[in-house]
Design a protein around this motif. Structure first.
Motif, PDB file in Angstrom:
ATOM      1  N   GLN A   1       1.290   4.464  -3.436  1.00  0.00           N
ATOM      2  CA  GLN A   1       1.035   5.561  -2.584  1.00  0.00           C
ATOM      3  C   GLN A   1       2.237   6.231  -3.224  1.00  0.00           C
TER       4      GLN A   1
ATOM      5  N   GLU B   1       0.699  -1.154   0.280  1.00  0.00           N
ATOM      6  CA  GLU B   1       0.070  -0.148   0.070  1.00  0.00           C
ATOM      7  C   GLU B   1       1.152   0.974  -0.277  1.00  0.00           C
ATOM      8  N   GLN B   2       1.995   1.398   0.904  1.00  0.00           N
ATOM      9  CA  GLN B   2       2.512   2.731   0.873  1.00  0.00           C
ATOM     10  C   GLN B   2       3.357   2.415  -0.341  1.00  0.00           C
TER      11      GLN B   2
END
Length: 193
Positions: A32, A28-29
């Motif tokens: 992003q 997820e990081q």
């Protein structure tokens, strides 16, 4: 097990898992836009070098040696390493995309399943040359998945099977490129279609 470090070593394993294990939050990081953080990108591979216990590491080592020997004899050492790394990354991507649990991913089993994928591909090629049914090549992975399903039903499911399947698929795909003559054969098949 208390063999090294004495009482101060109690938190070593937890500390290593916190720094090097993979979790869906890592993917997820990265998605992003945190590409510059090399510690996040390192986790896509580093988790494979952490194990939960000595037994976990010994079983992984034995499987890695056995499958690595066979695949290495057929494909070469560099290609075997490339398949293992591709499968390790593929397992992390699958785990990050489909696991809903916050439990971390660690252990070399996704890479080992990638070597099973390469073994399956090599067996598939061999069966094709002899004119036998190529679906026989998928017996090993079918049996392993059945055993995982049985253990999951008896003892509770562990989401790390998602990474194992991702590693198998990535290893199977990587083997089509890294097998001897693989890239040329793949290009020829694509042109024929």
């Amino acid at each position: 097990m208390g063999l090294a470090g004495g009482p101060a070593a109690v938190g070593w394993r937890v500390g290593l898992l916190e720094r090097f294990a993979f979790s869906p939050a890592v993917l997820e990081q990265v998605l992003q836009g945190h590409w510059g953080d090399m510690s996040l990108l390192l986790r896509f591979v580093s988790y494979a070098f952490l194990h939960g216990s000595v037994t976990h590491a010994l079983f992984a080592g034995a499987l890695l040696l056995a499958l690595g020997k066979f695949v290495g004899e057929e494909m070469g050492q560099g290609a075997t390493l490339a398949v293992f790394i591709a499968a390790t990354i593929g397992g992390a991507l699958a785990f990050g995309a489909f696991a809903v649990d916050t439990q971390p991913l660690f252990g070399s089993y996704p890479g080992i399943y990638g070597l099973i994928g390469a073994f399956t591909y090599l067996l598939w090629l061999r069966l094709g040359r002899t004119g036998e049914n190529r679906l026989k090549a998928f017996r090993l992975i079918g049996g392993l998945l059945a055993v995982q399903l049985l253990f999951g039903a008896l003892f509770g499911a562990n989401p790390q099977w998602i990474a194992d399947i991702g590693g198998f698929v990535a290893g199977l795909a990587a083997a089509t490129v890294f097998a001897p003559g693989g890239w040329a054969a793949l290009r020829q098949r694509l042109r024929a279609r």
